[in-house]
Design a protein around this motif. Structure first.
Motif, PDB file in Angstrom:
ATOM      1  N   SER A  51       2.017  -2.053  -6.406  1.00  0.00           N
ATOM      2  CA  SER A  51       1.319  -1.958  -5.135  1.00  0.00           C
ATOM      3  C   SER A  51       0.167  -2.961  -5.078  1.00  0.00           C
ATOM      4  O   SER A  51       0.005  -3.682  -4.088  1.00  0.00           O
ATOM      5  CB  SER A  51       0.818  -0.520  -4.976  1.00  0.00           C
ATOM      6  OG  SER A  51      -0.046  -0.412  -3.894  1.00  0.00           O
ATOM      7  N   GLY A  52      -0.623  -3.030  -6.163  1.00  0.00           N
ATOM      8  CA  GLY A  52      -1.761  -3.941  -6.197  1.00  0.00           C
ATOM      9  C   GLY A  52      -1.320  -5.394  -6.174  1.00  0.00           C
ATOM     10  O   GLY A  52      -1.927  -6.236  -5.504  1.00  0.00           O
TER      11      GLY A  52
ATOM     12  N   LYS B 222       3.050   6.110 -12.787  1.00  0.00           N
ATOM     13  CA  LYS B 222       1.989   5.880 -11.801  1.00  0.00           C
ATOM     14  C   LYS B 222       1.342   4.516 -12.014  1.00  0.00           C
ATOM     15  O   LYS B 222       0.987   3.824 -11.061  1.00  0.00           O
ATOM     16  CB  LYS B 222       0.933   6.990 -11.881  1.00  0.00           C
ATOM     17  CG  LYS B 222       1.438   8.325 -11.347  1.00  0.00           C
ATOM     18  CD  LYS B 222       0.317   9.318 -11.132  1.00  0.00           C
ATOM     19  CE  LYS B 222      -0.257   9.800 -12.437  1.00  0.00           C
ATOM     20  NZ  LYS B 222      -1.251  10.882 -12.221  1.00  0.00           N
TER      21      LYS B 222
ATOM     22  N   LEU C 211       2.279   2.990  -3.170  1.00  0.00           N
ATOM     23  CA  LEU C 211       1.392   3.897  -3.890  1.00  0.00           C
ATOM     24  C   LEU C 211       1.084   5.150  -3.074  1.00  0.00           C
ATOM     25  O   LEU C 211       1.202   6.267  -3.567  1.00  0.00           O
ATOM     26  CB  LEU C 211       0.083   3.185  -4.250  1.00  0.00           C
ATOM     27  CG  LEU C 211      -0.777   3.958  -5.235  1.00  0.00           C
ATOM     28  CD1 LEU C 211      -0.118   4.004  -6.596  1.00  0.00           C
ATOM     29  CD2 LEU C 211      -2.163   3.343  -5.358  1.00  0.00           C
TER      30      LEU C 211
ATOM     31  N   SER D 242      -5.076  -4.689 -10.993  1.00  0.00           N
ATOM     32  CA  SER D 242      -4.476  -3.378 -10.726  1.00  0.00           C
ATOM     33  C   SER D 242      -4.146  -2.629 -12.019  1.00  0.00           C
ATOM     34  O   SER D 242      -4.253  -1.403 -12.068  1.00  0.00           O
ATOM     35  CB  SER D 242      -3.250  -3.504  -9.817  1.00  0.00           C
ATOM     36  OG  SER D 242      -2.339  -4.434 -10.325  1.00  0.00           O
TER      37      SER D 242
ATOM     38  N   SER E  20      -5.271   5.789  -2.210  1.00  0.00           N
ATOM     39  CA  SER E  20      -6.324   4.863  -2.654  1.00  0.00           C
ATOM     40  C   SER E  20      -7.185   4.490  -1.455  1.00  0.00           C
ATOM     41  O   SER E  20      -6.671   4.200  -0.383  1.00  0.00           O
ATOM     42  CB  SER E  20      -5.685   3.615  -3.253  1.00  0.00           C
ATOM     43  OG  SER E  20      -6.516   2.488  -3.055  1.00  0.00           O
TER      44      SER E  20
ATOM     45  N   GLY F 254      -5.839   0.818 -12.900  1.00  0.00           N
ATOM     46  CA  GLY F 254      -4.954   1.931 -13.219  1.00  0.00           C
ATOM     47  C   GLY F 254      -5.430   2.718 -14.430  1.00  0.00           C
ATOM     48  O   GLY F 254      -5.470   3.946 -14.405  1.00  0.00           O
TER      49      GLY F 254
ATOM     50  N   TYR G 145       0.822  -1.210   0.000  1.00  0.00           N
ATOM     51  CA  TYR G 145       0.000   0.000   0.000  1.00  0.00           C
ATOM     52  C   TYR G 145       0.858   1.264   0.000  1.00  0.00           C
ATOM     53  O   TYR G 145       0.577   2.224  -0.709  1.00  0.00           O
ATOM     54  CB  TYR G 145      -0.926  -0.014   1.229  1.00  0.00           C
ATOM     55  CG  TYR G 145      -1.897   1.141   1.249  1.00  0.00           C
ATOM     56  CD1 TYR G 145      -3.040   1.131   0.462  1.00  0.00           C
ATOM     57  CD2 TYR G 145      -1.655   2.258   2.049  1.00  0.00           C
ATOM     58  CE1 TYR G 145      -3.918   2.197   0.470  1.00  0.00           C
ATOM     59  CE2 TYR G 145      -2.528   3.321   2.054  1.00  0.00           C
ATOM     60  CZ  TYR G 145      -3.668   3.293   1.267  1.00  0.00           C
ATOM     61  OH  TYR G 145      -4.528   4.351   1.264  1.00  0.00           O
TER      62      TYR G 145
ATOM     63  N   LEU H  73      -6.391   6.246 -12.846  1.00  0.00           N
ATOM     64  CA  LEU H  73      -5.281   7.194 -12.969  1.00  0.00           C
ATOM     65  C   LEU H  73      -5.591   8.350 -13.919  1.00  0.00           C
ATOM     66  O   LEU H  73      -4.769   9.237 -14.102  1.00  0.00           O
ATOM     67  CB  LEU H  73      -4.005   6.470 -13.398  1.00  0.00           C
ATOM     68  CG  LEU H  73      -3.404   5.573 -12.309  1.00  0.00           C
ATOM     69  CD1 LEU H  73      -2.221   4.797 -12.825  1.00  0.00           C
ATOM     70  CD2 LEU H  73      -3.014   6.393 -11.086  1.00  0.00           C
TER      71      LEU H  73
ATOM     72  N   HIS I 275      -7.950  -0.342  -1.683  1.00  0.00           N
ATOM     73  CA  HIS I 275      -6.968  -1.419  -1.827  1.00  0.00           C
ATOM     74  C   HIS I 275      -7.487  -2.787  -1.415  1.00  0.00           C
ATOM     75  O   HIS I 275      -6.885  -3.799  -1.772  1.00  0.00           O
ATOM     76  CB  HIS I 275      -5.678  -1.072  -1.090  1.00  0.00           C
ATOM     77  CG  HIS I 275      -4.567  -0.687  -2.024  1.00  0.00           C
ATOM     78  ND1 HIS I 275      -4.736   0.256  -3.007  1.00  0.00           N
ATOM     79  CD2 HIS I 275      -3.290  -1.143  -2.149  1.00  0.00           C
ATOM     80  CE1 HIS I 275      -3.617   0.369  -3.690  1.00  0.00           C
ATOM     81  NE2 HIS I 275      -2.723  -0.467  -3.195  1.00  0.00           N
TER      82      HIS I 275
ATOM     83  N   LEU J 184       1.136   1.592  -9.296  1.00  0.00           N
ATOM     84  CA  LEU J 184      -0.145   0.983  -8.909  1.00  0.00           C
ATOM     85  C   LEU J 184      -0.112  -0.529  -9.131  1.00  0.00           C
ATOM     86  O   LEU J 184      -0.591  -1.300  -8.288  1.00  0.00           O
ATOM     87  CB  LEU J 184      -1.291   1.624  -9.692  1.00  0.00           C
ATOM     88  CG  LEU J 184      -2.687   1.059  -9.418  1.00  0.00           C
ATOM     89  CD1 LEU J 184      -3.030   1.129  -7.948  1.00  0.00           C
ATOM     90  CD2 LEU J 184      -3.746   1.805 -10.215  1.00  0.00           C
TER      91      LEU J 184
ATOM     92  N   THR K  87     -11.361   4.848  -6.692  1.00  0.00           N
ATOM     93  CA  THR K  87     -10.839   3.588  -6.163  1.00  0.00           C
ATOM     94  C   THR K  87     -11.825   2.983  -5.155  1.00  0.00           C
ATOM     95  O   THR K  87     -12.036   1.765  -5.129  1.00  0.00           O
ATOM     96  CB  THR K  87      -9.466   3.786  -5.484  1.00  0.00           C
ATOM     97  OG1 THR K  87      -9.541   4.902  -4.601  1.00  0.00           O
ATOM     98  CG2 THR K  87      -8.384   4.028  -6.505  1.00  0.00           C
TER      99      THR K  87
END
Ligand SMILES: Nc1ncnc2c1ncn2[C@@H]1O[C@H](COP(=O)(O)OP(=O)(O)OP(=O)(O)O)[C@@H](O)[C@H]1O
Ligand SMILES: [Mg+2]
Lengths: 321, 247
Positions: A222-223, A215, A52, A100, A60, A104, A49, A108, A63, A219, A119
């Motif tokens: 992170s995802g 980005k 991001l 993700s 976000s 995105g 997490y 995004l 998540h 993402l 999100t």
């Protein structure tokens, strides 16, 4: 301090934390042994997490959908298709990566508050889907993976993930990998660009960086890390239910990370550990424990807006990544 | 033939903000190697024009040709890789990062675009960062967070970031704002050395700076080009005197 010295210190610190977690299993009483295994899985989620939120500056509120993608990716394939735990883990990661990247491309296009709302809405859709397909997911009640489903063989050895020691060490491997991936990313050129985007996206673009692409990569990373944690959760604790797709599980990583230190590699572990024990202790003597924990969080964040490790970095240890 | 081709050409370039025509049908050319100044009263459209060139703002109409290629539809970050660097009028540095790290982001971009994949060479990075900071004269401030610098030093940091991109066209939007007289003098020397490698588009209100640096001057007013020529003819131009120099 030269850059080489800094690198050495950083590596030693992270290796030290992983070693300390490993040794903890030999000294902790049974109850705390179990709690720490759970904390490590959730800290891996929080680490994903913060890539991001903390480093890229994208807040976000959804998540839980990535955590749930991993949870169900592993849970459903193991439960219904009879896949082995490693295959289920792979399915969970793949589900998180695909979700993700798709999220995105939609989310995004927005920034700031709109990004938070988009999100959150998408995560709500995933949550509702987990209820809607109750025939397979059993909704709130969830599916339970039996001991047999969580046992597999690798290189001649039989591993039963429902046993405390196996579970602890699997959680440790997951957390250690997440931590080292996070560390490698934030020290790589991509990590510098992520921070630059957080600080000033317009300027970053005018330095020649494709900020949308950066980005999207943040993402996706992170995802996918969040999904790996979700998949591990299903396999290690033998349960996958809709609760984990609910808004609560989108808010928790935010709280863990805020408390521990948002743009720090080790803050997620510290925050997850602290909040888990705060809830554990306070729920022992009052039913209004969430209120109490909330007040403590507000006070802590007021006292140190950058979280515990952020405060340490600002005051003493400027080299902390 | 190619050598005579201008570095930058705009054709009927326009940009509207709602009902306001900030840039109106501008045909504009910049030759290779020159220092071109753009002057004009506040709100004349100078920043908007160069923002269209560097891609920060999309054009409403018209085309932009750079190095013989139509770049009108290219996103800003690709234009930077083609050699157009913009230093912001409103100082826009990474306030929480050190001067070194600010410039390192620009250097990293050029190093990575040269070698595509593979590791970033840390020594080359540091060397280029320090070289850029030294050129603008703030190497001793490398470890200071950009937000703690004086306004004038932040302007110089902006220029260092632009320089570190190795641009073919460097756009400087009011770079001397907030600098002392001594700093302005050394800044003018710096611009002359940059001009040996790059073409410079300079938006500037300080007429002394303009007259001492520019090979040619473009005067804008109300989104259009009012006059163009060498410094002597511009300062003698009656329209310009009326619109801008206060007649
Ligand atoms: N993003 C925007 N939205 C709406 N109007 C804008 C925007 N940017 C500029 N304008 C308007 O367009 C006109 C031209 O502005 P611009 O900034 O290009 O002028 P300038 O010549 O750079 O002026 P200055 O010397 O004050 O910097 C002004 O009237 C300005 O208010
Ligand atoms: Mg302007």
């Amino acid at each position: 301090m030269t850059p080489a010295d800094t690198t050495k210190r950083v590596l030693m610190l992270h290796a030290g934390v992983i070693a300390a977690l490993f040794l903890a299993q030999f000294v902790l009483p049974e109850y705390h042994h179990g709690v720490l295994a759970r904390v490590m899985v959730l800290a891996a989620y929080a680490t994903g997490y913060t890539l991001l939120f903390g480093y890229t500056g994208l807040l976000s509120l959804g998540h839980a959908m990535f955590f749930a993608a991993g949870l169900y990716g592993a849970g459903l394939t193991v439960y219904h298709l009879g896949w082995s735990p490693p295959a289920g883990f792979g399915a969970g990661i793949a589900a998180g990566l695909v979700l993700s990247v798709m999220v995105g491309f939609v989310a995004l296009r927005t920034t700031g508050v709109a990004f938070m709302i988009v999100t959150m809405m998408l995560a709500q859709a995933v949550y509702l889907a987990s209820l809607y397909f109750g025939e397979w997911t059993r909704g709130d009640e969830g599916i339970v993976l039996t001991q047999a489903m969580r046992t597999f063989e690798i290189a001649g050895a039989t591993i039963d993930l429902s046993l405390p020691d196996e579970r602890f060490n699997a959680a440790l491997i997951l957390y250690a990998c997440s931590l080292l991936i996070c560390l490698a990313v934030v020290r790589a050129p991509l990590g510098r660009v992520m921070v630059a985007i957080r600080e000033n996206e317009d300027r970053t673009r005018m330095l020649g960086y494709d900020t949308f692409q950066a980005k999207l990569m943040a993402l996706a990373l992170s995802g996918t890390l969040s999904a790996a944690a979700g998949a591990s959760y299903a396999l290690l604790f033998g349960y996958a239910g809709s609760t984990f797709a609910s808004i609560h599980y989108s808010i928790y990583p935010l709280l863990w990370v805020l408390l521990g230190g948002a743009a720090t590699t080790l803050g997620p572990l510290i925050g997850t550990l602290a909040i888990t024990y705060m809830i554990d202790v306070t729920s022992g003597f009052t039913s209004a424990y969430l209120l109490l924990v909330g007040v403590m969080l507000v006070l802590l964040v007021l006292w140190s807006p950058n979280g515990l490790l952020g405060a340490l970095r600002d005051r003493k240890l400027a080299w902390l990544p | 033939m190619a050598a005579l081709e201008p570095l930058l050409t705009t054709r009927s370039l326009s940009r509207r903000f709602g009902g306001l025509q900030a840039v109106a049908n501008v045909d504009f050319q910049v030759q290779r190697g020159e220092i071109r100044a753009i002057i004009g009263p506040n709100g004349a459209g100078k920043t908007t024009l160069v923002s269209l060139v560097c891609g920060r703002i999309p054009a409403s109409e018209g085309t932009i040709v750079f190095e013989g290629e139509d770049i009108t539809g290219l996103p800003a970050h690709t234009r930077v890789l083609r050699g157009i660097a913009y230093t912001f009028q409103i100082t826009s540095v990474f306030a929480n990062l050190t001067c070194h790290d600010n410039v390192a982001l620009a250097v990293q971009r050029t190093l990575l675009s040269k070698q595509r994949w593979g590791r970033l060479d840390r020594h080359a990075l540091t060397a280029e960062v320090m070289a850029a900071l030294e050129r603008v004269g703030i190497a001793d401030l490398a470890a200071v967070p950009a937000g703690k610098l004086s306004y004038g030093h932040q302007r110089l940091l902006e220029v260092a970031m632009g320089l570190a991109l190795n641009p073919r066209l460097l756009i400087l939007d009011e770079p001397t704002q907030g600098l002392s007289d001594a700093e302005i003098a050394s800044f003018c020397d710096l611009v002359r050395t940059i001009a040996e490698e790059a073409t410079i588009l300079l938006i500037e209100h300080n007429m002394h700076v303009v007259m001492s640096l520019a090979h040619a001057i473009t005067v804008m007013n109300n989104g259009a080009i009012l006059a163009e020529g060498d410094p002597a003819s511009i300062s003698a131009n009656a329209d310009v005197q009326q619109a801008y120099l206060g007649g």
